[in-house]
Motif scaffolding. Structure first.
Motif, PDB file in Angstrom:
ATOM      1  N   VAL A  81      -7.094   9.224  -6.342  1.00 42.63           N
ATOM      2  CA  VAL A  81      -6.988  10.272  -5.319  1.00 42.63           C
ATOM      3  C   VAL A  81      -5.675  10.162  -4.566  1.00 42.63           C
ATOM      4  O   VAL A  81      -5.025  11.160  -4.263  1.00 42.63           O
ATOM      5  CB  VAL A  81      -8.179  10.184  -4.337  1.00 42.63           C
ATOM      6  N   SER A  82      -5.250   8.918  -4.291  1.00 45.34           N
ATOM      7  CA  SER A  82      -4.055   8.702  -3.477  1.00 45.34           C
ATOM      8  C   SER A  82      -2.762   9.002  -4.212  1.00 45.34           C
ATOM      9  O   SER A  82      -1.718   9.181  -3.598  1.00 45.34           O
ATOM     10  CB  SER A  82      -4.039   7.259  -2.956  1.00 45.34           C
ATOM     11  N   LEU A  83      -2.812   9.025  -5.556  1.00 39.38           N
ATOM     12  CA  LEU A  83      -1.625   9.352  -6.353  1.00 39.38           C
ATOM     13  C   LEU A  83      -1.936  10.589  -7.198  1.00 39.38           C
ATOM     14  O   LEU A  83      -2.139  10.510  -8.403  1.00 39.38           O
ATOM     15  CB  LEU A  83      -1.238   8.171  -7.248  1.00 39.38           C
ATOM     16  N   PRO A  84      -1.963  11.750  -6.597  1.00 42.41           N
ATOM     17  CA  PRO A  84      -2.436  12.959  -7.296  1.00 42.41           C
ATOM     18  C   PRO A  84      -1.523  13.423  -8.426  1.00 42.41           C
ATOM     19  O   PRO A  84      -1.970  14.140  -9.321  1.00 42.41           O
ATOM     20  CB  PRO A  84      -2.507  14.002  -6.188  1.00 42.41           C
ATOM     21  N   ASN A  85      -0.225  13.022  -8.390  1.00 39.85           N
ATOM     22  CA  ASN A  85       0.723  13.488  -9.408  1.00 39.85           C
ATOM     23  C   ASN A  85       1.006  12.438 -10.485  1.00 39.85           C
ATOM     24  O   ASN A  85       1.919  12.607 -11.286  1.00 39.85           O
ATOM     25  CB  ASN A  85       2.047  13.899  -8.738  1.00 39.85           C
ATOM     26  N   LEU A  86       0.217  11.373 -10.519  1.00 39.82           N
ATOM     27  CA  LEU A  86       0.453  10.277 -11.438  1.00 39.82           C
ATOM     28  C   LEU A  86       0.253  10.729 -12.888  1.00 39.82           C
ATOM     29  O   LEU A  86      -0.789  11.271 -13.249  1.00 39.82           O
ATOM     30  CB  LEU A  86      -0.494   9.125 -11.119  1.00 39.82           C
TER      31      LEU A  86
ATOM     32  N   PRO B 144       0.801  -1.235   0.000  1.00 40.14           N
ATOM     33  CA  PRO B 144       0.000   0.000   0.000  1.00 40.14           C
ATOM     34  C   PRO B 144       0.823   1.270   0.000  1.00 40.14           C
ATOM     35  O   PRO B 144       0.356   2.317  -0.476  1.00 40.14           O
ATOM     36  CB  PRO B 144      -0.823  -0.127   1.288  1.00 40.14           C
ATOM     37  N   ALA B 145       2.064   1.205   0.493  1.00 43.35           N
ATOM     38  CA  ALA B 145       2.900   2.411   0.547  1.00 43.35           C
ATOM     39  C   ALA B 145       3.101   3.023  -0.826  1.00 43.35           C
ATOM     40  O   ALA B 145       3.198   4.253  -0.967  1.00 43.35           O
ATOM     41  CB  ALA B 145       4.243   2.073   1.180  1.00 43.35           C
ATOM     42  N   PHE B 146       3.152   2.192  -1.857  1.00 45.93           N
ATOM     43  CA  PHE B 146       3.356   2.719  -3.209  1.00 45.93           C
ATOM     44  C   PHE B 146       2.128   3.467  -3.708  1.00 45.93           C
ATOM     45  O   PHE B 146       2.235   4.363  -4.533  1.00 45.93           O
ATOM     46  CB  PHE B 146       3.701   1.574  -4.164  1.00 45.93           C
ATOM     47  N   TYR B 147       0.952   3.071  -3.255  1.00 46.68           N
ATOM     48  CA  TYR B 147      -0.277   3.731  -3.678  1.00 46.68           C
ATOM     49  C   TYR B 147      -0.552   5.013  -2.910  1.00 46.68           C
ATOM     50  O   TYR B 147      -1.514   5.719  -3.201  1.00 46.68           O
ATOM     51  CB  TYR B 147      -1.464   2.773  -3.513  1.00 46.68           C
ATOM     52  N   ASN B 148       0.292   5.322  -1.929  1.00 51.31           N
ATOM     53  CA  ASN B 148       0.096   6.524  -1.111  1.00 51.31           C
ATOM     54  C   ASN B 148       1.250   7.495  -1.251  1.00 51.31           C
ATOM     55  O   ASN B 148       1.424   8.380  -0.412  1.00 51.31           O
ATOM     56  CB  ASN B 148      -0.074   6.131   0.364  1.00 51.31           C
ATOM     57  N   SER B 149       2.025   7.317  -2.302  1.00 55.23           N
ATOM     58  CA  SER B 149       3.171   8.200  -2.529  1.00 55.23           C
ATOM     59  C   SER B 149       2.704   9.453  -3.264  1.00 55.23           C
ATOM     60  O   SER B 149       2.353   9.399  -4.443  1.00 55.23           O
ATOM     61  CB  SER B 149       4.244   7.465  -3.333  1.00 55.23           C
ATOM     62  N   SER B 150       2.715  10.558  -2.583  1.00 54.13           N
ATOM     63  CA  SER B 150       2.201  11.802  -3.175  1.00 54.13           C
ATOM     64  C   SER B 150       3.104  12.358  -4.268  1.00 54.13           C
ATOM     65  O   SER B 150       2.683  13.206  -5.054  1.00 54.13           O
ATOM     66  CB  SER B 150       2.002  12.854  -2.085  1.00 54.13           C
ATOM     67  N   THR B 151       4.370  11.862  -4.348  1.00 50.39           N
ATOM     68  CA  THR B 151       5.301  12.386  -5.363  1.00 50.39           C
ATOM     69  C   THR B 151       5.418  11.487  -6.579  1.00 50.39           C
ATOM     70  O   THR B 151       5.947  11.903  -7.611  1.00 50.39           O
ATOM     71  CB  THR B 151       6.707  12.546  -4.747  1.00 50.39           C
ATOM     72  N   LEU B 152       4.930  10.254  -6.473  1.00 48.38           N
ATOM     73  CA  LEU B 152       5.114   9.292  -7.560  1.00 48.38           C
ATOM     74  C   LEU B 152       4.343   9.721  -8.806  1.00 48.38           C
ATOM     75  O   LEU B 152       3.130   9.912  -8.770  1.00 48.38           O
ATOM     76  CB  LEU B 152       4.661   7.906  -7.106  1.00 48.38           C
ATOM     77  N   ALA B 153       5.078   9.846  -9.937  1.00 47.95           N
ATOM     78  CA  ALA B 153       4.466  10.256 -11.207  1.00 47.95           C
ATOM     79  C   ALA B 153       4.523   9.134 -12.240  1.00 47.95           C
ATOM     80  O   ALA B 153       3.562   8.919 -12.977  1.00 47.95           O
ATOM     81  CB  ALA B 153       5.157  11.502 -11.748  1.00 47.95           C
ATOM     82  N   TYR B 154       5.632   8.414 -12.304  1.00 45.07           N
ATOM     83  CA  TYR B 154       5.814   7.347 -13.284  1.00 45.07           C
ATOM     84  C   TYR B 154       5.834   6.024 -12.538  1.00 45.07           C
ATOM     85  O   TYR B 154       6.721   5.760 -11.739  1.00 45.07           O
ATOM     86  CB  TYR B 154       7.125   7.546 -14.041  1.00 45.07           C
ATOM     87  N   PHE B 155       4.837   5.149 -12.829  1.00 42.95           N
ATOM     88  CA  PHE B 155       4.653   3.914 -12.071  1.00 42.95           C
ATOM     89  C   PHE B 155       4.452   2.784 -13.080  1.00 42.95           C
ATOM     90  O   PHE B 155       3.384   2.639 -13.661  1.00 42.95           O
ATOM     91  CB  PHE B 155       3.435   4.054 -11.164  1.00 42.95           C
ATOM     92  N   SER B 156       5.503   1.971 -13.317  1.00 49.15           N
ATOM     93  CA  SER B 156       5.449   0.918 -14.325  1.00 49.15           C
ATOM     94  C   SER B 156       5.802  -0.427 -13.700  1.00 49.15           C
ATOM     95  O   SER B 156       6.933  -0.638 -13.271  1.00 49.15           O
ATOM     96  CB  SER B 156       6.411   1.216 -15.474  1.00 49.15           C
TER      97      SER B 156
END
Length: 506
Positions: free
Chosen positions: A113-118, A85-97
């Motif tokens: 909602v949990s990844l606003p900068n995705l 779950p920590a990866f789904y709550n990272s507010s800075t994460l933009a690129y997730f592959s």
């Protein structure tokens, strides 16, 4: 500080001591083992790239707790288990592959909602279950979405106004394409290949005028191809193959001058190939095999100078096949299982450089097979199933062609008589070509025309056409065209041969 490694080793645990390390690029190697939990100590890490390796085991939660993590790519490994779950709550994460692993579980319902900068989210080719979370439509910065998950395409994707690439090729999607998909104005690539989507291909896809790639093949779409796709004037590749489509091919498709690939194979399309096909100067692949198309091939096809692959087999096209000698880039051509007739175009001999094994089989071609170019090699072309062909390379084992005087019926002092065929009315005729070198032949021709104009008798043949023109050498040409009588000429009736006396005509 960056770290690049190119070895077949595990990720070294000693990296934890590099407190100022902010970028790790380990992709495209043969890295083995698992992702070490000690990476969580790298509090300055922004980029973690370990894609295309042999990593296995579960993904530790510690890297997901790094507050500065911006870029995470762990695709194409052997990782398993669920995403912490920590990866789904990272507010800075933009690129997730995380594409192409053995990951499972489900996506959190508040993902958008949990990844606003995705901006990029790739999770296809895993073992995720359930449907795409509705909350994903809140990820307004999302530019690329590549997924493989069960269920239907969620409504609300029209809110992703920055999305330019959407891929859902998964074998598992069902239902129809939601209407708000036509609102994604920046969409350039839409890949819904190999699913179980149904209904009609919606006309509102023509609103996505920035589309360059559209893959809707291998689904259960039915109905007609929407003419509104002609609005997508930047389209490069259009795949609609292996559906249940019917109706005509819209001529608007061929107004897209950028189009390189048009694949409509294995549907139930009817009608003819639009004459506007000649507008597609950049077309490289045209495949319409196994449909119900008919009519003649438009002559404009020879203007598609970029054409490399032409596959129209398994339809009901008819008439003569057009000359395509100008298509010097042609690699593959399959026109088999149609109703083409007439001669094989001799200009196919000119396609010498690249054309590989053209398939002309199971048509109604007739006459002599060309001998040059690709036809020199009997194993380099398929012409089986054309029962009226003759001559050509002896290795083809075809019967010899009849001599060019085979239609000569007889020769007299006034000229020669030939058997002919008026294809326009389907009638066999006898053509008497006058010998104009004979003295007073022209006056004799005029006299016959006047006499036959006024005389009617059951034993006189009816004139079909009178010809008075110039031949290919520039000399005068005069001929009379009569109904053809299959039982010989007058001389044979008056002076029968010995065999004809024994076996008289009926």
């Amino acid at each position: 500080m960056e770290l690049l490694i190119n070895f077949t080793v595990p990720i070294p645990v000693e990296l934890r001591s590099l407190s100022r390390l902010n970028r790790i690029f380990l992709g495209g190697n043969n890295l083995i083992g698992s992702i070490p939990t000690s990476l969580g100590n790298l509090s300055s890490l922004t980029h973690f790239f370990v894609g295309t390796n042999q990593l296995e085991g579960n993904i530790p939660k510690e890297p997901g707790e790094i507050r500065s993590l911006y870029f995470l790519e762990i695709k194409e490994n052997k990782l398993s288990g669920t995403i912490p779950p920590a990866f789904y709550n990272s507010s800075t994460l933009a690129y997730f592959s995380i594409t192409a692993n053995q990951l499972n579980g489900s996506l959190p319902p508040d993902l958008g909602v949990s990844l606003p900068n995705l901006t990029h989210f790739h999770f296809a080719r895993n073992q995720f279950t359930e449907s795409i979370p509705m909350a994903l439509s809140n990820a307004s910065r999302l530019e690329q979405l590549e997924n493989q998950i069960l269920g239907s395409i969620p409504s609300g994707l029209g809110n992703l106004f920055n999305l330019y690439a959407l891929s859902m090729a998964s074998k598992s999607l069902k239902g129809t394409i939601p209407e708000d998909m036509g609102k994604i104005n920046k969409l350039q690539g839409l890949n819904l290949f190999d699913n179980s989507l149904s209904g009609e291909i919606p006309s509102f896809l023509g609103n996505n005028t920035q589309l360059s790639l559209l893959y809707l093949d291998q689904n259960n779409f039915e109905g007609s191809i929407p003419p509104t796709l002609g609005n997508c004037q930047q389209l490069l590749e259009l795949y609609l193959a292996q559906n249940n489509l019917s109706g005509y091919i819209p001529k608007q498709i061929f107004s897209i001058t950028t189009l390189r690939i048009l694949n409509l194979e294995e549907n139930s399309l009817v009608g003819s190939l639009p004459t506007k096909v000649g507008n597609s100067h950049n077309l490289e692949l045209l495949s319409v095999y196994d449909n119900k198309l008919s009519g003649e091939i438009p002559n404009g096809l020879d203007k598609c100078l970029s054409l490399k692959n032409l596959d129209i087999n398994g339809n009901s096209f008819q008439g003569p096949f057009p000359p395509l000698g100008s298509l010097k880039n042609m690699l593959e051509m399959d026109i088999s299982r149609n109703n083409f007739s007439g001669l094989i175009p001799a200009d196919l001999e000119k396609l010498l450089l690249l054309l590989q094994y053209p398939n002309l089989s199971y048509n109604d071609f007739e006459g002599e097979v060309p001998r040059e170019g690709i036809f020199k090699n009997a194993s380099g072309v398929s012409i089986i199933g054309n029962k009226k062909l003759c001559g050509g390379n002896p290795a083809l084992l075809l019967p010899p062609c009849p001599s060019k005087d085979a239609n000569l019926i007889g020769v007299g002092s006034n000229g020669s008589v030939y058997k002919g065929h008026l294809y326009s009315i389907g009638k066999i005729v006898a053509v008497k070509v006058l010998n104009l070198q004979r003295r007073r032949a022209s006056k004799s021709f005029i006299a016959k025309c006047r006499a036959l104009k006024n005389i009617r008798h059951r034993n006189l043949l009816k004139i079909q056409v009178v010809c008075s023109s110039i031949d290919f050498k520039g000399d005068d040409f005069k001929a009379l065209v009569f109904d053809y009588m299959a039982n010989g000429n007058l001389e044979q009736w008056l002076h029968p041969s010995m065999d004809e006396q024994i076996n008289p005509r009926i």
